[in-house]
Scaffold this motif. Structure first.
Motif, PDB file in Angstrom:
ATOM      1  N   HIS A 166       8.994  -7.726 148.249  1.00  0.00           N
ATOM      2  CA  HIS A 166       8.490  -7.199 149.522  1.00  0.00           C
ATOM      3  C   HIS A 166       7.448  -6.110 149.271  1.00  0.00           C
ATOM      4  CE1 HIS A 166       8.300  -5.777 153.593  1.00  0.00           C
ATOM      5  NE2 HIS A 166       8.942  -4.640 153.336  1.00  0.00           N
ATOM      6  N   GLU A 167       7.737  -5.206 148.339  1.00  0.00           N
ATOM      7  CA  GLU A 167       6.803  -4.120 148.019  1.00  0.00           C
ATOM      8  C   GLU A 167       5.482  -4.674 147.497  1.00  0.00           C
ATOM      9  OE1 GLU A 167       6.543  -0.133 145.159  1.00  0.00           O
ATOM     10  OE2 GLU A 167       8.415  -1.268 145.310  1.00  0.00           O
ATOM     11  N   MET A 168       5.548  -5.668 146.627  1.00  0.00           N
ATOM     12  CA  MET A 168       4.328  -6.252 146.077  1.00  0.00           C
ATOM     13  C   MET A 168       3.524  -6.960 147.162  1.00  0.00           C
ATOM     14  SD  MET A 168       5.565  -7.685 142.352  1.00  0.00           S
ATOM     15  CE  MET A 168       3.879  -7.968 141.821  1.00  0.00           C
ATOM     16  N   ALA A 169       4.214  -7.646 148.047  1.00  0.00           N
ATOM     17  CA  ALA A 169       3.522  -8.350 149.129  1.00  0.00           C
ATOM     18  C   ALA A 169       2.789  -7.368 150.033  1.00  0.00           C
ATOM     19  CB  ALA A 169       4.520  -9.176 149.937  1.00  0.00           C
ATOM     20  N   ILE A 170       3.394  -6.209 150.282  1.00  0.00           N
ATOM     21  CA  ILE A 170       2.762  -5.188 151.120  1.00  0.00           C
ATOM     22  C   ILE A 170       1.490  -4.673 150.465  1.00  0.00           C
ATOM     23  CG2 ILE A 170       3.014  -2.815 151.953  1.00  0.00           C
ATOM     24  CD1 ILE A 170       5.951  -3.504 152.546  1.00  0.00           C
ATOM     25  N   HIS A 171       1.562  -4.346 149.177  1.00  0.00           N
ATOM     26  CA  HIS A 171       0.387  -3.821 148.481  1.00  0.00           C
ATOM     27  C   HIS A 171      -0.740  -4.853 148.443  1.00  0.00           C
ATOM     28  CE1 HIS A 171       1.526   0.157 146.875  1.00  0.00           C
ATOM     29  NE2 HIS A 171       2.759  -0.298 146.982  1.00  0.00           N
ATOM     30  N   GLN A 172      -0.382  -6.116 148.360  1.00  0.00           N
ATOM     31  CA  GLN A 172      -1.403  -7.156 148.297  1.00  0.00           C
ATOM     32  C   GLN A 172      -2.118  -7.341 149.628  1.00  0.00           C
ATOM     33  OE1 GLN A 172       0.733 -10.560 146.825  1.00  0.00           O
ATOM     34  NE2 GLN A 172       0.953  -9.709 144.763  1.00  0.00           N
ATOM     35  N   ARG A 173      -1.439  -7.054 150.729  1.00  0.00           N
ATOM     36  CA  ARG A 173      -2.079  -7.256 152.026  1.00  0.00           C
ATOM     37  C   ARG A 173      -2.523  -5.948 152.675  1.00  0.00           C
ATOM     38  NH1 ARG A 173       3.668  -8.603 154.143  1.00  0.00           N
ATOM     39  NH2 ARG A 173       4.109  -7.071 155.779  1.00  0.00           N
ATOM     40  N   ALA A 174      -2.293  -4.822 151.999  1.00  0.00           N
ATOM     41  CA  ALA A 174      -2.680  -3.528 152.561  1.00  0.00           C
ATOM     42  C   ALA A 174      -4.191  -3.450 152.725  1.00  0.00           C
ATOM     43  CB  ALA A 174      -2.194  -2.395 151.664  1.00  0.00           C
ATOM     44  N   ASN A 175      -4.617  -2.728 153.752  1.00  0.00           N
ATOM     45  CA  ASN A 175      -6.039  -2.530 153.998  1.00  0.00           C
ATOM     46  C   ASN A 175      -6.630  -1.584 152.964  1.00  0.00           C
ATOM     47  OD1 ASN A 175      -6.011  -4.107 156.360  1.00  0.00           O
ATOM     48  ND2 ASN A 175      -5.268  -2.363 157.559  1.00  0.00           N
ATOM     49  N   ARG A 176      -7.919  -1.721 152.739  1.00  0.00           N
ATOM     50  CA  ARG A 176      -8.615  -0.826 151.821  1.00  0.00           C
ATOM     51  C   ARG A 176      -8.491   0.619 152.308  1.00  0.00           C
ATOM     52  NH1 ARG A 176     -12.586  -1.137 147.957  1.00  0.00           N
ATOM     53  NH2 ARG A 176     -14.023   0.617 147.826  1.00  0.00           N
ATOM     54  N   GLY A 177      -8.119   1.525 151.412  1.00  0.00           N
ATOM     55  CA  GLY A 177      -7.989   2.930 151.771  1.00  0.00           C
ATOM     56  C   GLY A 177      -6.680   3.272 152.454  1.00  0.00           C
ATOM     57  N   GLN A 178      -5.761   2.303 152.541  1.00  0.00           N
ATOM     58  CA  GLN A 178      -4.490   2.557 153.224  1.00  0.00           C
ATOM     59  C   GLN A 178      -3.501   3.219 152.265  1.00  0.00           C
ATOM     60  OE1 GLN A 178      -2.455  -0.969 154.729  1.00  0.00           O
ATOM     61  NE2 GLN A 178      -1.857   0.158 156.549  1.00  0.00           N
ATOM     62  N   PHE A 179      -2.901   4.319 152.711  1.00  0.00           N
ATOM     63  CA  PHE A 179      -1.874   4.989 151.922  1.00  0.00           C
ATOM     64  C   PHE A 179      -0.525   4.369 152.261  1.00  0.00           C
ATOM     65  CE2 PHE A 179       1.427   8.331 151.760  1.00  0.00           C
ATOM     66  CZ  PHE A 179       1.432   8.553 150.385  1.00  0.00           C
ATOM     67  N   ILE A 180       0.213   3.951 151.227  1.00  0.00           N
ATOM     68  CA  ILE A 180       1.495   3.271 151.412  1.00  0.00           C
ATOM     69  C   ILE A 180       2.628   4.204 151.008  1.00  0.00           C
ATOM     70  CG2 ILE A 180       2.870   1.246 150.808  1.00  0.00           C
ATOM     71  CD1 ILE A 180       0.304   0.544 152.232  1.00  0.00           C
ATOM     72  N   TRP A 181       3.663   4.278 151.844  1.00  0.00           N
ATOM     73  CA  TRP A 181       4.817   5.130 151.551  1.00  0.00           C
ATOM     74  C   TRP A 181       6.107   4.370 151.837  1.00  0.00           C
ATOM     75  CZ3 TRP A 181       7.152   9.273 155.204  1.00  0.00           C
ATOM     76  CH2 TRP A 181       8.145  10.005 154.531  1.00  0.00           C
ATOM     77  N   LYS A 182       6.973   4.310 150.826  1.00  0.00           N
ATOM     78  CA  LYS A 182       8.284   3.685 150.986  1.00  0.00           C
ATOM     79  C   LYS A 182       9.299   4.770 151.325  1.00  0.00           C
ATOM     80  CE  LYS A 182      10.444   2.036 147.353  1.00  0.00           C
ATOM     81  NZ  LYS A 182      10.796   1.131 146.229  1.00  0.00           N
ATOM     82  N   ILE A 183       9.877   4.693 152.523  1.00  0.00           N
ATOM     83  CA  ILE A 183      10.850   5.688 152.985  1.00  0.00           C
ATOM     84  C   ILE A 183      12.244   5.209 152.580  1.00  0.00           C
ATOM     85  CG2 ILE A 183      11.686   7.016 154.945  1.00  0.00           C
ATOM     86  CD1 ILE A 183       9.160   6.205 156.461  1.00  0.00           C
ATOM     87  N   GLU A 184      12.855   5.927 151.668  1.00  0.00           N
ATOM     88  CA  GLU A 184      14.153   5.508 151.142  1.00  0.00           C
ATOM     89  C   GLU A 184      15.302   5.956 152.046  1.00  0.00           C
ATOM     90  OE1 GLU A 184      14.297   7.032 147.179  1.00  0.00           O
ATOM     91  OE2 GLU A 184      12.830   5.575 146.411  1.00  0.00           O
ATOM     92  N   ASN A 185      16.379   5.175 152.005  1.00  0.00           N
ATOM     93  CA  ASN A 185      17.605   5.485 152.766  1.00  0.00           C
ATOM     94  C   ASN A 185      17.288   5.807 154.226  1.00  0.00           C
ATOM     95  OD1 ASN A 185      19.116   5.344 150.296  1.00  0.00           O
ATOM     96  ND2 ASN A 185      18.429   7.427 149.833  1.00  0.00           N
ATOM     97  N   ILE A 186      16.427   5.032 154.809  1.00  0.00           N
ATOM     98  CA  ILE A 186      15.898   5.384 156.123  1.00  0.00           C
ATOM     99  C   ILE A 186      16.952   5.328 157.229  1.00  0.00           C
ATOM    100  CG2 ILE A 186      15.126   3.024 156.637  1.00  0.00           C
ATOM    101  CD1 ILE A 186      12.640   4.417 157.981  1.00  0.00           C
ATOM    102  N   GLN A 187      17.977   4.506 157.071  1.00  0.00           N
ATOM    103  CA  GLN A 187      18.980   4.384 158.130  1.00  0.00           C
ATOM    104  C   GLN A 187      20.158   5.335 157.954  1.00  0.00           C
ATOM    105  OE1 GLN A 187      19.139   0.062 157.497  1.00  0.00           O
ATOM    106  NE2 GLN A 187      18.872  -0.193 159.710  1.00  0.00           N
ATOM    107  N   SER A 188      20.319   5.880 156.752  1.00  0.00           N
ATOM    108  CA  SER A 188      21.465   6.752 156.503  1.00  0.00           C
ATOM    109  C   SER A 188      21.079   8.215 156.308  1.00  0.00           C
ATOM    110  CB  SER A 188      22.227   6.273 155.259  1.00  0.00           C
ATOM    111  OG  SER A 188      21.379   6.283 154.117  1.00  0.00           O
ATOM    112  N   ARG A 189      19.839   8.488 155.980  1.00  0.00           N
ATOM    113  CA  ARG A 189      19.432   9.866 155.714  1.00  0.00           C
ATOM    114  C   ARG A 189      19.270  10.628 157.024  1.00  0.00           C
ATOM    115  NH1 ARG A 189      14.709  11.360 155.914  1.00  0.00           N
ATOM    116  NH2 ARG A 189      13.876   9.287 155.476  1.00  0.00           N
TER     117      ARG A 189
END
Length: 322
Positions: free
Chosen positions: A198-221
């Motif tokens: 999933h992470e690789m697929a996101i980076h491959q389709r991300a727009n030029r200049g787009q900053f990507i951030w993976k938010i960990e433990n998003i449902q429990s934190r």
């Protein structure tokens, strides 16, 4: 005086008309420009960004050395009246201090210093060792071919192509296949790691200049989380996730500028990505974004949370005038 610090121990300097001649055709000027670019690239690629001088197999002839730094003349320039050769930056720096040739003190004018097409061509024809010689490469080539060689040299040190996804290995190009057979990220992919795919697929389709951030433990934190800083418009920004609001916000770092931006939360199915655009960041706010952007209903929809993480991306558009 201060000019004396620019003087060097005399070396054999060029006196032949070939270096002081003012005639050159248009085609030669184009070649000189290309060789300047190639030379600069060759020098800077020697040590992965270091600008140390290439190692010349037979040394550098005296007539191609700079009369100030004594190295090979970089972007070679010659004085019109006396025919002495220098690096462009060396002679222009000396000229700012005193309007005279540093070697013979012949008076100079701003039109008395020019590029030397012939010297530059001779420099580019010199034979150099590969910049990876200390790693085992025994090949030599002309300086003009050095950049091309470095791009394919099997002894070059390269980052693992999966570095973005967690592998920090730096390896020789010649052992890349061997490394990938044991690379922990590659192993995860071979085992069908859904989160990594999933992470690789996101980076491959991300727009030029787009900053990507993976938010960990998003449902429990419960506490807030901030992304690493990123640069846009020459300014630093970060993203902040506030679970209580289900919001993702853009925050200026070290400044009070504002900008319009597009925020996206990625789904495993690209057609289900959700994007919001904001172009009206209020002047009174120190951050701006979208409350309920990561609300429980959205996070509960299949494809937004993978292995406990949600991934968002931001594109910063134009700055908003105060």
């Amino acid at each position: 005086n201060s000019f004396c610090t620019l003087l060097v121990v005399p070396v054999a300097m060029p006196t032949s008309p070939s270096l002081s001649s003012t005639s050159s055709s248009t085609s030669l000027s184009v070649s000189a420009s290309e060789s300047e670019s190639s030379f600069a690239a060759s020098v800077t690629r020697i040590e992965r960004g270091d600008d140390e001088e290439p190692e010349f197999v037979d040394g550098v002839p005296d007539e191609l050395q700079c009369g100030i730094c004594l190295g090979v003349a970089k972007v070679a320039h010659v004085t019109e009246e006396c025919g002495h050769l220098y690096c462009r930056d060396c002679i222009l720096g000396a000229f700012d201090i005193k309007k005279a040739c540093p070697y013979c003190r012949e008076p100079l004018t701003d039109k008395g210093i020019r590029k030397s097409v012939r010297a530059q061509r001779e420099i580019m024809a010199l034979t150099v060792n590969c910049g990876n010689a200390k790693h085992g490469c025994e090949e030599t080539c002309t300086l003009s071919d050095l950049e091309r060689h470095m791009e394919r040299c099997q002894y070059a040190k390269i980052d693992c192509p999966l570095r973005t996804y967690g592998c920090d290995a730096v390896i020789s190009r010649k052992v890349l296949c061997e490394h990938l057979s044991a690379c922990p990220v590659a192993v995860r992919l071979s085992q069908g790691d859904a989160a990594l795919e999933h992470e690789m697929a996101i980076h491959q389709r991300a727009n030029r200049g787009q900053f990507i951030w993976k938010i960990e433990n998003i449902q429990s934190r419960r506490g807030q989380a901030c992304s690493p800083g990123f640069m846009a418009h020459g300014l630093k920004w970060c993203l902040r996730h506030i679970p209580a609001q289900g919001g993702v916000f853009v925050v200026p770092v070290g400044h009070n500028k504002r900008a319009s931006f597009t925020l996206t939360i990625f789904n495993t199915n690209q057609d289900n990505d959700v994007t919001d655009f904001d172009g009206g960041w209020p002047a009174a706010k120190t951050s701006w974004g979208f409350a309920k952007f990561t609300n429980p209903e959205r996070l509960g929809t299949p494809g937004f949370v993978v292995d406990g993480c949600a991934t968002v991306g931001v594109v910063m558009h134009g700055l908003i005038d105060d």
